[in-house]
Structures are given as C-alpha cells and as structure tokens.
Scaffold this active site. Sequence first.
Site, short mmCIF file in Angstrom:
data_model
loop_
_atom_site.label_atom_id
_atom_site.label_comp_id
_atom_site.label_asym_id
_atom_site.label_seq_id
_atom_site.Cartn_x
_atom_site.Cartn_y
_atom_site.Cartn_z
N HIS A 76 60.07 58.27 14.26
CA HIS A 76 61.41 58.34 14.83
C HIS A 76 61.72 57.05 15.59
CE1 HIS A 76 64.94 60.79 15.86
NE2 HIS A 76 64.98 60.02 16.95
N SER A 77 62.83 56.40 15.22
CA SER A 77 63.25 55.15 15.85
C SER A 77 62.14 54.12 15.73
CB SER A 77 63.66 55.42 17.30
OG SER A 77 64.43 54.37 17.83
N MET A 78 61.57 53.61 16.82
CA MET A 78 60.47 52.67 16.71
C MET A 78 59.36 53.23 15.83
SD MET A 78 57.84 51.19 19.64
CE MET A 78 56.97 52.75 19.81
#
Length: 244
Positions: A76-78
């Site tokens: 998720h994201s990074m």
Amino acid sequence: MGEFTLFGFHHAGGGVSSFSGWQRALGPGVDVVPVALPGRGQDGRSPRYVDLDSLTEALAEDLGPGLSGRHVLYGHSMGALIAYRLARLRARRGQRLPERLIVGAFAAPHLRQSVDATQKLTDSELARWLIDTSDIRADLLSGTERLTAMLARLREDLRICRQHRGAQDTGEPLSCPVDVFAGADDPLVDGAGATGWRRHTSAGCTVHVIPGGHFFPRESKGVFFDELRSLLRSELTEPAVHMA
C-alpha cells in the site's frame, strides 16, 4: 495453514499494525504476513535501511524461504513500490514470482510520483499533507513529541520512495498479473496513475476502484475486503507458478 501467503507491505510512516484485522477479514486459505521492514522493529538490532536498493535486497534475503512457496504480494502506497521492486529483483534473478502483485494507492512506477513534492515541505506543511491525504484526525498530531517522531519516520520513508527513478526502470514487464486498487477520491493517484501499471506486466492488469481516499482499506473496509477476497479466491481455484 493457508493454501498461500499474502505478504503485506505498509505505507510510508506506517508499520505492521496497518494489517491488523486482515487475517480475520480474509479468512482461511490465506496466511496474512505483515512485513516488518528492517530497522522498524523494537529490538534496535536490525539496520535501518535508508536506500531503496539495499532495503529490497535485505527483504529478498529475509523473506526468501517464504517466497519459494505460493504467495501474493500486497503493498500500500510506499509498500506498493517496495513490493514491485522486490518482484523485479526476483525476476532478474530468475526466482519464483508472486501469483499476483497487488498494489494499492500508488501510481505506476514509471510516472512522476506525488511524494516528490514533499521534499521541501516544512514540518507544519508535511503534517498538513499527512492529514489531507489520510484519515488521521488533526487532534492526534497535536502532541509535539509524537508529531516530531511521526514526521521523522515519514520523512525517512518518503526519501526512500523518491529514490525510485521510473525513467531508469527499463526491465522486462513482470510475468505475473498485477492488480491495482485505487481510491476513487485519492488525491495522490489519478486514473492514469492506476491504469499505467498495465505496462509493467505481460500477464494482465486489472484496476479495482474502491470508494474512499488514499487509505481506502480503512475507509471502505467492506467493499475493499469483498473485492480482495474475490480476487484471492480466484487464486485458490486457479493455481499457477510464475517464473521469471
């Protein structure tokens, strides 16, 4: 024991608690393993990697035995960037790839990322950016000591994200499917950012739009986990091994 493992990679500034409740939500058949990034634990013994390449190498070594069996990666994201770079590293080495690479809340890695703009933000500006892009309440950041620690951790993680240079990402597309989860109102990932992942796989890419913003797994739990369970059930009924 589940029939395969889901390795979860958390967002910038986050931790393994981001995946609290996932095992219960996904049920039997899948073993959820939140990944503790090196140096983020409490023992103080693991080195805290501050560059993307060495972090990915360390994860490949730490997770190696688990990655030899059936698994999927969710980032998720990074975490999406880290999961992608891990899959790319294993592809270059000719090692087993995930049954699926599942990425959430992150634009295709060849595109310019919104986090690039955070480099010059002051602490107050970065705190406002954090509030605007997440479901965290402003009053939770009111404690100076807590806020300072949180922003320091966030800056380190965002610095790692900025090290990825999409223009240098010239390898072959992954031979495993890629599933992209995107928040309908995510200010950091637009439609082009989500669909852009299609160029990074030769095995098909599906975009799943979920109500909510950057942290849609918390904002729209029901919809998100229904979609993810359906996706993972298809893996249980259609076993495949993807080698580079």
